[in-house]
Design an enzyme around this catalytic site. Structure first.
Site, short mmCIF file in Angstrom:
data_model
loop_
_atom_site.label_atom_id
_atom_site.label_comp_id
_atom_site.label_asym_id
_atom_site.label_seq_id
_atom_site.Cartn_x
_atom_site.Cartn_y
_atom_site.Cartn_z
CB SER A 1 -23.92 15.05 38.38
OG SER A 1 -22.62 15.24 38.89
CG HIS B 1 -24.30 10.80 39.63
ND1 HIS B 1 -24.26 9.45 39.39
CD2 HIS B 1 -23.14 11.30 39.14
CE1 HIS B 1 -23.13 9.14 38.78
NE2 HIS B 1 -22.43 10.24 38.62
CG ASP C 1 -19.78 12.68 39.50
OD1 ASP C 1 -19.82 11.52 39.03
OD2 ASP C 1 -20.54 13.60 39.14
CG MET D 1 -13.94 13.02 40.27
SD MET D 1 -13.83 14.30 39.02
CE MET D 1 -15.51 14.22 38.35
CG HIS E 1 -19.39 7.84 39.01
ND1 HIS E 1 -19.50 8.70 37.94
CD2 HIS E 1 -18.45 6.93 38.65
CE1 HIS E 1 -18.67 8.33 36.97
NE2 HIS E 1 -18.01 7.27 37.39
CG MET F 1 -14.97 8.68 38.26
SD MET F 1 -15.60 10.25 37.63
CE MET F 1 -16.79 10.60 38.92
CG MET G 1 -18.06 6.83 32.35
SD MET G 1 -18.97 7.83 33.55
CE MET G 1 -18.60 9.51 33.00
CG ASP H 1 -22.20 10.22 34.66
OD1 ASP H 1 -22.47 11.40 34.42
OD2 ASP H 1 -21.46 9.86 35.60
C1 DX5 Z 1 -18.06 13.16 34.93
C2 DX5 Z 1 -19.09 12.80 35.96
C3 DX5 Z 1 -20.46 13.20 35.64
C4 DX5 Z 1 -20.65 14.68 35.45
C5 DX5 Z 1 -21.77 14.85 34.48
O1 DX5 Z 1 -16.86 12.57 35.27
O2 DX5 Z 1 -19.09 11.39 36.16
O3 DX5 Z 1 -21.39 12.68 36.58
O4 DX5 Z 1 -20.96 15.35 36.63
O5 DX5 Z 1 -21.87 16.20 34.17
P1 DX5 Z 1 -22.59 16.71 32.85
O6 DX5 Z 1 -24.00 16.26 32.92
O7 DX5 Z 1 -22.41 18.18 32.93
O8 DX5 Z 1 -21.85 16.08 31.68
ZN ZN Z 2 -20.69 10.58 37.44
#
Ligand code: DX5
Ligand code: ZN
Length: 215
Positions: free
Chosen positions: A7, A32, A34, A36, A65, A67, A136, A174
């Site tokens: 990620s 990956h 993220d 947000m 991903h 969010m 998750m 994840d």
């Molecule tokens: C959290 C993200 C993850 C995050 C995982 O909201 O969706 O993808 O980056 O990070 P680690 O592996 O550090 O938990």
């Molecule tokens: Zn993620």
């Protein structure tokens, strides 16, 4: 063989280009990303313009991903960037079945994401349509949190569903993934492991990725 998806959230953002190159060279299968929005989750990251640049500078499969509270409004624009996987949270949409179709019509793999508190049974009706499910194993919003073992029950339930209904969606996990839990997740049937802080906190990304693949 399990696929490892580092990620980008945990990379050094001042050197993002080099970090992506290093991750590719280290044997990552997927990147990956993220996204947000500060509404669905209490954090902000990056969005369309950054992912557009990443797509242009790298050939690694991209897994976005979302969010965000309104993924249906943005899904087409993410797909048009040439990404490979796009997932949205079930908690954010009224019409998950419609959005899965919308993403697949763009030639992108469509995935549904479930928060730790969302019952896995809620995806049963769309399980035959989605390409992957993202479970998750932390509450979304931040990297570096501790793994929540409640994900195992969901994983086991999904594996039974796949067998009973002869379905072939992939299962991605994840959050909080390290060398301490990757083996059990793999044995339980996970196909893709996302790992942010575990991979990027290592001196040697290749060693970290190999350790997640148990080689
Ligand atoms: C959290 C993200 C993850 C995050 C995982 O909201 O969706 O993808 O980056 O990070 P680690 O592996 O550090 O938990
Ligand atoms: Zn993620």
């Amino acid at each position: 063989m399990i696929k490892v998806a580092p990620s980008l959230l945990s990379c050094d953002f001042m050197h993002m280009h080099d970090e992506i190159k290093k991750i590719e060279d280290a044997g990552a299968d997927i990147l990956h990303l993220d996204v947000m929005d500060g509404h669905f989750v209490p954090n902000l990251t990056f969005g369309l313009p950054v992912i557009e640049k990443i797509r242009k500078s790298s050939d690694i499969p991209l897994d976005v991903h979302l969010m965000i509270t309104n993924p249906d409004v943005y899904a087409d624009r993410y797909c048009d960037l040439g990404i490979d996987y796009l997932s949205f949270h079930l908690e954010t949409v009224f019409h998950s079945h419609r959005l899965i179709k919308q993403i697949k019509d763009k030639g992108v793999k469509a995935g549904v994401v479930l928060n730790p508190g969302t019952p896995v049974q809620s995806i049963e009706a769309v399980a035959g349509d989605m390409d992957f499910i993202l479970l998750m194993s932390v509450n979304p919003g931040f990297g570096g949190q501790s793994f929540l073992p409640i994900v195992y029950d969901k994983l086991n339930w999904l594996m039974k569903l796949k067998e009973e209904k002869n379905l072939d969606f992939e299962i991605e996990i994840d959050g909080g993934i390290t060398n301490a839990n990757c083996k059990e997740l793999t044995e339980c049937g996970a196909d893709i492991l996302v790992a942010g802080s575990y991979v990027f906190s290592g001196e040697d990304y290749s060693q970290r990725i190999r350790s997640l693949k148990n080689v």
